[in-house]
Design a protein around this motif. Structure first.
Motif, short mmCIF file in Angstrom:
data_model
loop_
_atom_site.label_atom_id
_atom_site.label_comp_id
_atom_site.label_asym_id
_atom_site.label_seq_id
_atom_site.Cartn_x
_atom_site.Cartn_y
_atom_site.Cartn_z
N ASP A 46 4.50 -6.07 -7.73
CA ASP A 46 3.93 -4.99 -6.92
C ASP A 46 3.72 -5.51 -5.51
OD1 ASP A 46 2.63 -2.85 -5.82
OD2 ASP A 46 0.95 -2.85 -7.23
N ARG A 47 4.50 -5.02 -4.55
CA ARG A 47 4.45 -5.48 -3.16
C ARG A 47 3.58 -4.59 -2.27
NH1 ARG A 47 6.67 -10.60 -2.75
NH2 ARG A 47 8.69 -10.66 -3.74
N SER A 48 2.89 -3.64 -2.87
CA SER A 48 2.07 -2.73 -2.08
C SER A 48 0.74 -3.38 -1.72
CB SER A 48 1.82 -1.43 -2.85
OG SER A 48 1.18 -1.70 -4.07
N PRO A 53 0.57 3.22 -1.78
CA PRO A 53 1.10 3.56 -3.11
C PRO A 53 1.90 2.38 -3.67
CG PRO A 53 2.29 4.73 -1.38
CD PRO A 53 1.15 4.03 -0.72
N ALA A 54 2.09 2.37 -4.96
CA ALA A 54 2.80 1.27 -5.62
C ALA A 54 4.21 1.11 -5.05
CB ALA A 54 2.86 1.52 -7.12
N VAL A 59 12.54 -8.72 -9.30
CA VAL A 59 12.89 -10.05 -8.80
C VAL A 59 13.45 -10.87 -9.95
CG1 VAL A 59 11.96 -12.15 -7.75
CG2 VAL A 59 11.06 -9.94 -7.08
N VAL A 60 14.42 -11.73 -9.62
CA VAL A 60 15.00 -12.64 -10.61
C VAL A 60 14.78 -14.06 -10.12
CG1 VAL A 60 17.10 -13.34 -11.80
CG2 VAL A 60 16.75 -10.93 -11.23
#
Length: 106
Positions: A46-48, A53-54, A59-60
């Protein structure tokens, strides 16, 4: 006169930080190694921010061990992973050459 000193200090700090980052990137780009993939891990992050908002990002993480025994990890977004390493599996070989940022599947 105090403001000029502060401005000079800020400029010196910015130049030093930029030089440090440039040196780090050049060192990383110049690395040469061969290794084996030990683990491939998929994760949703979650980069928010707190009031946003979400904003989820897939990501790997590619974990590897070089032939010299050094452990390392690459982080790519899922799209980049699928483009660069579409069929990468555990125990596959990676080959990092000088002048390249990312290793190739070997």
């Amino acid at each position: 006169m105090g403001n000029i000193g502060l401005i000079i200090l800020v400029v010196v700090v910015v130049v030093a930080f930029t030089a440090l980052l440039t040196w780090f990137q050049a060192k990383k780009k110049a690395e040469v190694w061969q290794g084996t993939v030990t683990k491939i891990k998929h994760k949703t992050i979650d980069r928010s921010g707190t009031d946003e908002p979400a904003r989820l990002e897939d990501v790997v993480y590619i974990h590897y061990r070089t032939d010299e025994g050094k452990k390392g990890k690459l982080q790519l977004d899922k799209r980049q992973f699928n483009q660069q390493y579409p069929d990468l599996q555990v125990n596959d070989r990676l080959d990092k050459q000088a002048g390249e940022y990312m290793p190739r599947k070997g």
